[in-house]
Every structure is written in C-alpha cells, then in structure tokens.
Design an enzyme around this catalytic site. Structure first.
Site, PDB file in Angstrom:
ATOM      1  N   GLU A 164      -3.627  -6.552   4.410  1.00 20.06           N
ATOM      2  CA  GLU A 164      -2.320  -7.178   4.592  1.00 20.06           C
ATOM      3  C   GLU A 164      -2.314  -8.644   4.166  1.00 20.06           C
ATOM      4  O   GLU A 164      -1.301  -9.154   3.676  1.00 20.06           O
ATOM      5  CB  GLU A 164      -1.866  -7.040   6.049  1.00 20.06           C
ATOM      6  CG  GLU A 164      -1.409  -5.649   6.443  1.00 20.06           C
ATOM      7  CD  GLU A 164      -2.542  -4.648   6.609  1.00 20.06           C
ATOM      8  OE1 GLU A 164      -2.296  -3.428   6.509  1.00 20.06           O
ATOM      9  OE2 GLU A 164      -3.688  -5.099   6.841  1.00 20.06           O
TER      10      GLU A 164
ATOM     11  N   GLN B 264       3.011  -1.646   6.085  1.00 19.31           N
ATOM     12  CA  GLN B 264       3.303  -0.270   6.489  1.00 19.31           C
ATOM     13  C   GLN B 264       3.829  -0.154   7.916  1.00 19.31           C
ATOM     14  O   GLN B 264       4.725   0.643   8.176  1.00 19.31           O
ATOM     15  CB  GLN B 264       2.054   0.594   6.327  1.00 19.31           C
ATOM     16  CG  GLN B 264       1.816   1.027   4.898  1.00 19.31           C
ATOM     17  CD  GLN B 264       0.749   2.101   4.795  1.00 19.31           C
ATOM     18  OE1 GLN B 264       0.048   2.398   5.753  1.00 19.31           O
ATOM     19  NE2 GLN B 264       0.619   2.672   3.620  1.00 19.31           N
TER      20      GLN B 264
ATOM     21  N   GLU C  73       0.833  -1.198   0.000  1.00 21.36           N
ATOM     22  CA  GLU C  73       0.000   0.000   0.000  1.00 21.36           C
ATOM     23  C   GLU C  73       0.874   1.258   0.000  1.00 21.36           C
ATOM     24  O   GLU C  73       1.787   1.384   0.840  1.00 21.36           O
ATOM     25  CB  GLU C  73      -0.927   0.012   1.215  1.00 21.36           C
ATOM     26  CG  GLU C  73      -1.969   1.108   1.128  1.00 21.36           C
ATOM     27  CD  GLU C  73      -2.624   1.414   2.463  1.00 21.36           C
ATOM     28  OE1 GLU C  73      -3.516   2.274   2.484  1.00 21.36           O
ATOM     29  OE2 GLU C  73      -2.226   0.809   3.471  1.00 21.36           O
TER      30      GLU C  73
ATOM     31  N   HIS D 131       1.565   2.530  15.524  1.00 23.73           N
ATOM     32  CA  HIS D 131       2.693   3.037  14.754  1.00 23.73           C
ATOM     33  C   HIS D 131       3.991   2.958  15.544  1.00 23.73           C
ATOM     34  O   HIS D 131       5.043   3.381  15.058  1.00 23.73           O
ATOM     35  CB  HIS D 131       2.431   4.486  14.330  1.00 23.73           C
ATOM     36  CG  HIS D 131       1.166   4.645  13.549  1.00 23.73           C
ATOM     37  ND1 HIS D 131      -0.039   4.931  14.140  1.00 23.73           N
ATOM     38  CD2 HIS D 131       0.907   4.499  12.229  1.00 23.73           C
ATOM     39  CE1 HIS D 131      -0.994   4.979  13.211  1.00 23.73           C
ATOM     40  NE2 HIS D 131      -0.450   4.720  12.052  1.00 23.73           N
TER      41      HIS D 131
ATOM     42  N   TYR E 130       0.584  -3.894  11.942  1.00 28.69           N
ATOM     43  CA  TYR E 130      -0.358  -4.323  10.911  1.00 28.69           C
ATOM     44  C   TYR E 130      -0.116  -5.754  10.444  1.00 28.69           C
ATOM     45  O   TYR E 130      -1.009  -6.377   9.872  1.00 28.69           O
ATOM     46  CB  TYR E 130      -0.274  -3.395   9.698  1.00 28.69           C
ATOM     47  CG  TYR E 130      -0.720  -1.971   9.937  1.00 28.69           C
ATOM     48  CD1 TYR E 130      -1.202  -1.548  11.177  1.00 28.69           C
ATOM     49  CD2 TYR E 130      -0.644  -1.027   8.919  1.00 28.69           C
ATOM     50  CE1 TYR E 130      -1.594  -0.246  11.389  1.00 28.69           C
ATOM     51  CE2 TYR E 130      -1.041   0.287   9.115  1.00 28.69           C
ATOM     52  CZ  TYR E 130      -1.515   0.671  10.352  1.00 28.69           C
ATOM     53  OH  TYR E 130      -1.900   1.973  10.557  1.00 28.69           O
TER      54      TYR E 130
ATOM     55  N   LEU F 210      -5.819  -2.080   0.520  1.00 26.23           N
ATOM     56  CA  LEU F 210      -5.545  -2.066   1.959  1.00 26.23           C
ATOM     57  C   LEU F 210      -5.994  -3.391   2.582  1.00 26.23           C
ATOM     58  O   LEU F 210      -7.101  -3.524   3.096  1.00 26.23           O
ATOM     59  CB  LEU F 210      -6.268  -0.890   2.628  1.00 26.23           C
ATOM     60  CG  LEU F 210      -6.138  -0.770   4.153  1.00 26.23           C
ATOM     61  CD1 LEU F 210      -4.680  -0.652   4.547  1.00 26.23           C
ATOM     62  CD2 LEU F 210      -6.923   0.428   4.659  1.00 26.23           C
TER      63      LEU F 210
END
Length: 792
Positions: free
Chosen positions: A514, A536, A483, A585, A540, A512
C-alpha cells in the site's frame, strides 16, 4: 570544529601553483575552479549550521538539525542537472546550496535562514517548517523525513517516463533523473525497503525507473550505530540495483561516483544506489549531547574526517589557493551568513491560525464545479500545472466493458414518498449537462452518457465503473491503478473492463504494498497526472497512512501551494458484509482519515451520488490539488433493493449527474418531527426506519452527510433546526466515530434541540454472525428515533 578547520588548513603544505582551469583529479574531471565553487557550497552549508546553533541559543532560531559532516553531498548536486527533481534528506544542506547557487536569482543563504527563523518570508514553506525546497531549483520539500519520501520519489520516477509515453508534458525533461537522499538509519525503515523494492520490481518488468537513491551513511541513527558493512550488505548485491560506493569526505571521489551513478540512471532508466560514507559532526540536533553515548575518541576520529577541511587541504595541496586564501574565503562566507542571520531575525512570523492554515485546503468551488461538469477534454495545459493534454484522438476507440447493468424494476430513484433531494447538485447556469456531446468528442471518446441516457438505473459499483470510464475517456491525465484493478477488474468488479479499453499505461496493476501504491500516486500527482489509486480494503490503508498524513497532505502546506499532491484514493470499506472476512474486510473506523488536515473524505451510498462525488473529487484534485479519499461501502456495491426484494429502490441513473459540492449533504423526505443524520450503510437502513416510523405517526427526514470531511455543517444545522430533534445513526465506532463530530458541530452552533446518537460498538468486527452483535442495526435506530419522537 571551526578551530579544527583553521588549524588543519593553515598547517597544510602547499603544492605548486596551478591555474584554476587546470584539472586536479582525472577520475572525476574536477578542475580547480569547480573545486573552489564546491568548497564555497560546503563552507556555506557549514556556516549555516553554525548560525542555526547561534540563533537557537539566542531564542531567535527554531531548527538546528545540521548537515555538518555531510557536505560531500555537494558533489551529488554537481553531478546532476538543475532540472533533475530532488527529494532531500534533512542533512543534504550542501546539496541544496550547490543546486540553488546554480539557479539565477536564488539566495540559498537567505532562504535557509528564513526557514531556520520560521519567517513568513521563507520562500518555500512560508515559515511553517525549515525544509530544503525550491520550486525554481526543482527541490521538492520534505520535512524531518524518516524514509517516508522514498515512495513518492519512486512514484515520480515512474510518472516521468509514463508521461513521456502518454505524450503529456511535465515540468521536467524527458531524460530527467529523480534523486532521493536519506540516512543510513532510514535505510532500515520498512518504507525505504518497500520503496527500493518497488523500484527494482518495476524496472525488472521493463518499466523505466530513473531514480538515484543516495544513502548518506554516517553510521548513526541518533545514538544507535549502523554496522559499518551493513548498507553495502543490504543493498550492494541486489539484482537490478546498480550500486556505487564513495567516501563522502573525499570530494573528488564523491564526485566521480555520483557522476557515474547519475549517468547510469539517465542512460539506462533503471535505479541506482549510491552509498556516500559521511560523518556526523555536532551531534544529531541542537538538543543532542552526543558525549552522553559516544566515546570521545570516536567523536575526535569523525572530526579528523571533516569534509570541509578535506576540500580545503585539496585546494592548498593542488596549488589552486594558499591556506590564507582558503581561510579568507571561508571567513567571507561566514561573515555573509552572520550578516544575513541578523537581518532575517527581524522578519515577521506567521501570527494567526488563518495565516498558518491558508495552504491546507485551497478551494475554488466555481472552477471545481466547471471541471466536474466538463464533457470534453481540456484543450490546453492547466494554468497552475505543467501538464498539457495530448490530442484526444489518441484515446482508444472501443467502449469499455463494464459490469452488466441490471434491468431496472423502478425507473424512479425516489427512496421516500417525497423523493430524495440532492443539495447543490444542479448544473451551472450554462449547463453542459443540457448540451449534446459534440461530434468531435463522440468520435474520439469511447464513453459518453449513452449507456445511461435513457435513465437506466445502476448499482453503486456500476456507477463507479462507468464514471471511471468516462473520466479516463475525457482526460488523458487520469490514471487508475492498484492491486488487481487491471486484468481482474478489482476484487468486487468495480474496475472491470477498464484496462481492456484504456490500456495498461492508463489502468494497471501494482505490487502488494500500500505504501508503494500511494507513493506512485503522490509521484504521479507531482508529474501532472490526476491519479486514482485503489486500496483494496479500508483496514489496509493503515499500513500506509503516513503517505496520506505525512506526505500527501503536508506537501501543499510546507510549500505554500507551490507543490501539490492531487489524488483521489478509492477505498473499499465499511462493514455489513454478513460476517464475511472479519475485521480486515469489515473495517468501520474512519477516525484516522477524518483528522488529517485538508483531506477530503467522501462516502457515497448510492449510484447517482457516487458518480457526482467521484467527478467532483477528481475536479478538486485537478483544480485545487486536493487530497481526496473516496470510501466505497462494500455492502452497497451490488445492492439493488431498498424496502423489499425486487423493488430496485437502491438503483439510480447517473446520466446528467456530474457534480456534488464538497461539504453539502443530501436530504431524503421532509418529515417535520425528526432528522436522522447518517451516511454510507446507514442511509438505506435509516430510510427503512423512516418508513416504519411514519406508520407510527413519527415523520422523519434522513440527512445523508455524504462528505465526512469537511462535514456539511450548514445543511446539518438547517435540517436539525427544522425538526428540533436529531438522531445520529453512525455505523462507525462510538469512540472516535463520526457522531462525535456531528454532536460537536451542533453544540458549537448553539443547537438547543434534542439529540441522541446510536453507533456501532467499540470493537473490531468479528467473523460470521457475531458481527451483528457489534454493528449498528435498524432496531437500534428505530428505538432511539421513537424515544426522541415521543418527547414532543
């Protein structure tokens, strides 16, 4: 069930005698001769089920999930070519028999029974699992699949046509169709829904997607009923998905529908869905007593729809054979199965851990090293892969647009007064690094070492970008996707400019999902590519972890290396982003990846290591079919300085750096008082701590593990014994973190020195400044180091 077959066949009223070559069903074109062959496949599958039950009761068999009631799937095999790759449901036994029967030299009876008895002679898994798989029959083995094989099947369908477009040969014809079968309960799994959606989404954009989904709908998920109209309602009206429906207990109807579906996919290169209505006889598996949850009337109703009996009736009523002849044929097959069952029961089993694990992590370090150092395209197809490389002149001629390179403030990559030492990164004896690129390669390759030939120092992100560009330029079997990796160039700009340079067939964006990203990679790997997908963020990957654990890592294991899943999964990960993004993140757990058998886990911390390790991962994928995960510390992507602002101490050139042996660490400094063992973000933190410790009289060396699976145990022990004191600075969590494995490795090897560990807390990473409360920091490393250093 056996008695029902005999009684019903014997009671069938015969029709007028006809010649075997006569057509007995115009819709499907089924002849009497072909019907007899398909009956043999159905009856063989049935007797194999019965034999598996007997062997299990006698303690000589270990698998009894049967195909009884699903034997109509022999028609699907008949509708396809032997060279159409198949990924099969565990109830597709008759498909396997029919497909294998058409391949000279194969014996489906013996092959299946060797799997049932876990015999080491099993030709596909070597006694590791009973799977439907065969390299000569182009059946890619699956275990007890609950839809997890669908993303791989979709990826393979995509890769077949992508290989044709890129002029790469695969082991399958250009017009091949991928067939993927599964049960009605599996059709409800999010993996199935995502894979089918990906196939439709891909075809919607005009990308060829030659895949036939076959749902063998028996109406049950073990004990949970599937509503009779559900599959049609869920998939029968999807735009872009051609839908077919057939009674799988009616052989001519099943053959007609399967043929139409296969022809449609082959002609249009778009996905189709075949619902094959079946019944489930004998329960879910050997241990399943279905009378505990099903009414006797329902079980009896299913028996009345037995497909083997239905085909026997057809043969008799069509005048192709008498009832006695059909029963005799059935019994002869049963006798052959029983005889073979006795023989295979005597076959030896796997008896040692070494035998069992042999296919898990094949390694040929010399060949990997050679491939990593290679600067020119492969001139011919690999000996153990069907892929052949096209003329390199077809490569794009313009250089890639990379992230802007910084102006190096320090020409030296040294991070300690004595400078870093990389273990086992020297070139081979005949070093390609010392050879200039040939004029021919320069003319056809858009990227050489020219951008860094002067020793220009790069950031981690720039090094990865340039290395990807060099790999894409060198080898046409490399694909980069995920992505946002294309037009945007990645969330952090790591793939910037690659799509412009190498085109959308080589560098492309995905939807989108995985599971689909990794499934595309697994299918592409089967087709002979070396895929480099991007996830990303580390958090994820957990959405799709089974594609690595249950699919990629097991394929070589359950096929004794006959099939492989070469892949290098790039993941932006770890923490220290100054509180940005929260735990999704700033994921700092690697435990789920580290315990996957055979998986290579790489974590570079600086530019030169990233370049060398990425090349090595690609080489290991290509040469040995390894599954590699390349975790890139986000917080270090654009880091330039080490000790003070503007010192450029964390920049490094990548020219002449092409290989870092898997499982070998990198050491900084030669301090004799303490070894600080770390990785990732811990490396620059530990180097800063080491400088402060030196000012206080404690001289430490810093060992960057780099490879977290397999761990560099040899280097770890060497440097631990050299100082007698080890501090593990682990940015992952205290429970399940890397430090636990390091401590264990030291203890197992009899290390008698002092050791301690400092880690991040057992917590998710919160948003904002609170992140610093749970993450490992330099103060903790320094305090622990001083405590160990004082005890001298």
């Amino acid at each position: 069930m056996d008695q029902w077959f005999r009684a019903e066949t014997a009671a069938t009223t015969p029709g007028p005698a006809r010649a075997p070559q006569d057509t007995i069903d115009t819709a499907s074109g089924l002849t009497g001769e072909r019907c007899l062959e398909l009956f043999d496949s159905q009856a063989t599958s049935r007797h194999l089920d019965l034999a598996a039950r007997r062997l299990g009761r006698e303690g000589r068999g270990y698998y009894s999930i049967g195909s009884s009631g699903h034997e109509g799937n022999a028609a699907v095999a008949a509708a396809l070519r032997v060279t159409d790759p198949a990924l099969l449901h565990y109830r597709s036994g008759a498909f396997f028999v029919e497909r294998a029967r058409r391949v000279p030299g194969l014996d489906p009876i013996r092959d299946v029974l060797l799997g049932v008895t876990a015999a080491a002679a099993d030709p596909i898994s070597g006694g590791r699992h009973k799977v439907f798989g065969s390299k000569p029959a182009h059946i890619i083995p699956q275990t007890s699949t609950i839809a997890s094989h669908l993303p791989r099947a979709v990826g393979l369908a995509f890769a077949l046509d992508r290989a044709t477009q890129l002029h790469l040969r695969t082991e399958w014809p250009a017009d091949a169709v991928v067939v993927c079968s599964f049960g009605d309960a599996s059709a409800n799994h999010s993996t199935a829904a995502g894979a089918i959606n990906t196939a439709i989404h891909t075809a919607h954009q005009g990308v060829p997607m030659p895949i036939l989904f076959v749902c063998e709908d028996n109406g049950l998920g073990i004990s949970v009923p599937t509503p009779r109209t559900w599959i049609e309602q869920a998939y029968g009206t999807r735009p872009g998905l051609k839908y077919y429906d057939a009674d799988g207990t009616d052989l001519p109807a099943a053959l007609a529908a399967a043929s139409a579906a296969a022809d449609h996919v082959r002609a249009h290169r778009t996905p189709a869905f075949l619902r094959l209505r079946t019944v489930r006889l004998l329960g879910h598996a050997g241990s399943d007593v279905e009378s505990a949850y099903r009414r006797a009337a329902d079980i009896a109703a299913d028996l009345r729809r037995d497909p083997v009996t239905a085909t026997a009736r057809l043969l008799v009523t069509a005048g192709i054979a008498t009832a006695d002849e059909v029963i005799r044929r059935y019994d002869e097959i049963g006798a052959r199965v029983a005889e073979e069952a006795e023989k295979v029961g005597l076959e030896p089993k796997l008896s040692s851990a070494a035998e069992v694990t042999a296919p898990l992590a094949p390694t040929r370090p010399a060949l990997v090293r050679t491939d990593a150092w290679r600067t020119t395209p492969l001139a011919h197809s690999r000996a153990d892969s069907p892929t052949a490389h096209p003329n390199p002149a077809a490569a794009p001629a313009s250089p890639p647009v990379a992230s802007a390179s910084p102006t190096a403030t320090s020409s030296s990559p040294s991070a300690t007064p004595t400078g870093p030492t990389a273990a086992h990164t020297d070139p081979p004896a005949a070093s390609p690094a010392k050879d200039a690129e040939s004029a021919a390669v320069l003319a056809n390759s858009p990227v050489t070492d020219t951008p860094t030939a002067s020793g220009e120092a790069l950031t981690l992100a720039q090094a990865i970008n340039q290395t990807l560009a060099q790999l894409l330029a060198r080898d046409p079997d490399v694909l980069v996707f995920g992505e946002d990796v294309g037009r945007k160039g990645g969330v952090y700009g790591v793939t910037k400019g690659l799509q412009q340079s190498f085109g959308r067939r080589r560098v492309f964006d995905t939807l989108l999902d995985e599971q689909s990203v990794l499934g595309t990679a697994l299918g592409a790997g089967l087709a002979g590519f070396v895929p480099i997908p991007e996830i990303q963020y580390l958090a994820y990957v957990h959405n799709a972890e089974d594609q690595l654990r249950g699919e990629a890592a097991t394929l070589s294991f359950f096929s004794v290396g006959r099939y492989r899943n070469p892949v290098v999964v790039r993941i932006a990960g770890l923490a220290y982003q100054k509180g940005f993004g929260g735990h999704f993140h700033n994921e700092n757990s690697l435990a789920a990846l580290r315990d996957i058998p055979g998986l290579v886990l790489a974590v570079p911390s600086r530019a030169d290591d990233a370049a060398a390790m990425l090349r090595t991962c690609v080489a290991a994928a290509r040469v040995d079919g390894r599954v590699c995960v390349f975790v890139e510390p986000i917080a270090l992507y654009h880091t330039r300085d080490l000790y003070r602002g503007g010192d450029g101490g964390w920049l490094a050139p990548i020219s002449g750096v092409r290989h870092a042996e898997i499982g070998r660490a990198r050491v900084y400094g030669a301090g004799a008082d303490l070894t600080i063992v770390t990785f990732g973000n811990g490396v620059p933190m530990s180097l800063r701590v080491a400088r402060r410790l030196a000012e206080r009289g404690v001289h430490a060396r810093v060992l960057d593990l780099r490879w977290l699976a397999p761990l560099p145990v040899e280097d770890l022990l060497d440097h631990a014994r050299a100082t007698g004191r080890v501090l593990i600075a682990d940015e992952t969590r205290r429970s399940g973190g890397v430090s636990e494995a390091v401590c264990t490795a030291l203890l197992d090897a009899g290390f008698e020195g002092r050791m301690a560990r400092v880690t991040s807390a057992d917590s998710f990473v919160p948003l904002g400044p609170a992140a610093s409360a749970v993450l490992l920091d330099e103060a903790a490393i320094e305090a622990a180091a001083l405590a160990l250093g004082r005890d001298r």
